[in-house]
Design a protein around this motif. Structure first.
Motif: not given
Length: 565
Positions: A248-258, A270-280
């Motif tokens: 639901x977050x903006x795609x490719x917005x997360x830089x840090x996930x802990x 874990x699969x959903x983290x790929x929605x932020x693959x370019x910025x993570x």
């Protein structure tokens, strides 16, 4: 000769520099010069309040701690000269909770009356346990214990609402970017988030508040949001809920996930983290179940990581190679694809050595930090190959190794493997942490001779005596030393060690020495301990701590530091 006042922009630059240095004392003095300097200095002072010695507990003072929080909360009522809570960059409500808990634990009713002073309207924020009425704030009656959680929420609600009001005023801006709290109800978090357009990071203990409504509020109201840290998230629907939140977050917005403690995350999240693959860039996955470990191969899109930490939950470990050799290769290939990786941590990952062997030899990966703990031996050939591959990472500045699974003494660092020799080739090392390893004096001498840049050294082992202290003074920049080995240091040896460090106080200023297993038979006298404490405190502005192993001749249980029957 008449003197012109400093321009306001110069005062701002000076105060910003003081804030950058975390110089709270000087900023406070500047704020007392005049109203003109106060407006600038106080804004910078409150912007770094979370680094103050009072906040961090470096100099615990309950009254000063309470003053800080009372001023922040009163400012949300518009009762202070300046809008302090609009200056803060980090709102750490768990710290406020610690203050309330300490007041409760110490039954400090005077502090409680002052903090929730009826005369200035602060009593509206007080919630007592078991629905105790706030009229008990009367100076002649007992108050009872504070319901910390409910009190925190009332204060957080007032502060975030005030910040929103300030932000809506055309000529004012707010600084709040980080919110941290032990608990925020799922129905309250979205409204708080909606008020904080400058929010960039959220750190929350209970991840159950992370519903789709909160994610939607972040999506709509917080264009710069990029960091999420969750202590635990273990409810039955955690995997599905986190997946929806991330999507639901903006795609490719997360830089840090802990996620740093118990959690129920698995394939969907874990699969959903790929929605932020370019910025993570920073990924910390702790306490992963065996089922979640089997799903790490769904992350190949996240290849721009700079830091990666993976921990298998210690009571639900899996041997990935035994489960599926293909899965292990897929996980290894994913990590190898992270060409910008500078920090890598594995804990309780039994197959760590097999993954590392290939990662360490990847030409484009230059690690700055590596931590490997609680792993399983893969046999002499594979273990040796991994330690030899470690020598390829010549840019390493921080190395932590220890507690090898299945070994009697944990990870043994000696001349029977190439590990000690390889460590000696890592000339850039500033931190070497072998506290969960077994190291002998000969290897310590090798490290001291080879690793001249070491600032922080920690090691385990046995039979350390004064001769190793003579070796350790060879570390020209030593600032942090932990000896988790049985030791037989004499007062004369420790005194000489201290004085040799003191001969170069500028190099060792602030040094911290902790001796964790000194023989009870060589217990220092009170006078000797006092001398060491005084010398380290005054000459080196540091500290020495000595903990004793069990002394069979000692009759007083209170002297058995760290032991239990």
């Amino acid at each position: 000769m008449a003197h012109s006042a400093l321009p306001q922009d110069i005062i701002l630059l000076l105060c910003e520099e003081l804030a950058f240095r975390h110089d709270h004392a000087t900023l406070l003095q500047v704020s007392l010069v005049s109203r003109r300097t106060a407006s600038v200095a106080l804004e910078q002072l409150y912007s770094i309040y979370e680094y103050s010695p009072v906040f961090t507990g470096q100099y615990p003072n309950r009254k000063s701690w309470a003053v800080l929080w009372r001023s922040l909360i009163r400012s949300s009522l518009g009762q202070t000269a300046y809008p302090y809570c609009a200056f803060v960059r980090t709102l750490s409500l768990s710290n406020y909770g610690q203050l309330l808990d300490e007041i409760n634990d110490n039954r400090d009713e005077d502090a409680l009356r002052w903090l929730f002073d009826v005369e200035v309207g602060m009593d509206e924020f007080l919630v007592l346990r078991q629905d105790q009425p706030t009229r008990k704030l009367s100076r002649r009656k007992l108050i009872g214990n504070v319901d910390s959680q409910k009190t925190i929420l009332k204060c957080g609600d007032a502060i975030t609402k005030y910040i929103k009001d300030v932000a809506d005023e055309v000529e004012k801006s707010v600084a709040l970017a980080h919110v941290e709290s032990n608990y925020i109800p799922v129905d309250l978090l979205p409204s708080w988030v909606a008020r904080l357009g400058t929010l960039t990071s959220l750190r929350i203990q209970d991840g159950s508040a992370l519903g789709v409504e909160a994610a939607s509020a972040i999506h709509v109201c917080c264009p710069n949001f990029s960091e999420l840290t969750c202590l635990s998230f273990s409810k039955p629907t955690a995997d599905e809920d986190m997946a929806v939140f991330l999507q639901t977050l903006r795609p490719n917005s997360l830089k840090r996930f802990e996620v740093i403690s118990m959690n129920g995350l698995s394939e969907k999240a874990l699969t959903a983290l790929n929605a932020h693959a370019e910025t993570l860039r920073h990924l910390n996955l702790s306490s992963l179940s065996a089922e979640a470990m089997k799903c790490l191969n769904v992350l190949p899109g996240c290849k721009y990581l700079e830091t990666l930490s993976i921990e298998n939950y210690r009571y639900d470990q899996i041997d990935l190679l035994t489960f599926s050799e293909g899965l292990l290769k897929e996980i290894t290939s994913w990590i190898q694809s992270c060409k910008s990786l500078t920090s890598l941590t594995f804990s309780f990952v039994r197959d760590s050595l097999l993954i590392l062997k290939d990662v360490l030899l990847t030409d484009d990966i230059k690690l700055n930090s590596l931590s490997l703990q609680n792993f399983a031996s893969q046999g002499i050939e594979d273990d040796t190959s991994t330690w030899e591959a470690l020598g390829n990472q010549t840019s390493l500045e921080t190395l932590t190794l220890g507690n090898q699974d299945g070994a009697v003494d944990g990870l043994v660092v000696d001349d029977t493997t190439p590990l000690a020799g390889v460590i000696c080739t890592l000339r850039e090392l500033k931190t070497l942490n072998l506290i969960q390893s077994f190291v002998q004096q000969n290897e310590i001498r090798q490290f001291v001779k080879a690793l001249s840049a070491l600032v922080d050294l920690k090691f385990g082992g046995e039979n350390m005596d004064d001769t190793i202290l003579d070796t350790l003074v060879g570390l020209s920049y030593l600032k942090d030393l932990d000896i988790n080995a049985t030791s037989y240091f004499t007062f004369e040896g420790l005194k000489d060690f201290a004085m040799q460090l003191g001969a170069h106080p500028s190099r060792h200023r602030g040094v911290r020495v902790e001796i964790l297993m000194q023989s009870g038979g060589l217990r220092l006298s009170d006078e000797q301990q006092a001398w060491l404490s005084e010398y380290f405190g005054t000459v080196l502005e540091g500290i020495m701590t000595i903990n004793y192993d069990r002394d069979p001749d000692e009759q007083h249980e209170s002297d058995f530091t760290g032991d239990s029957d």
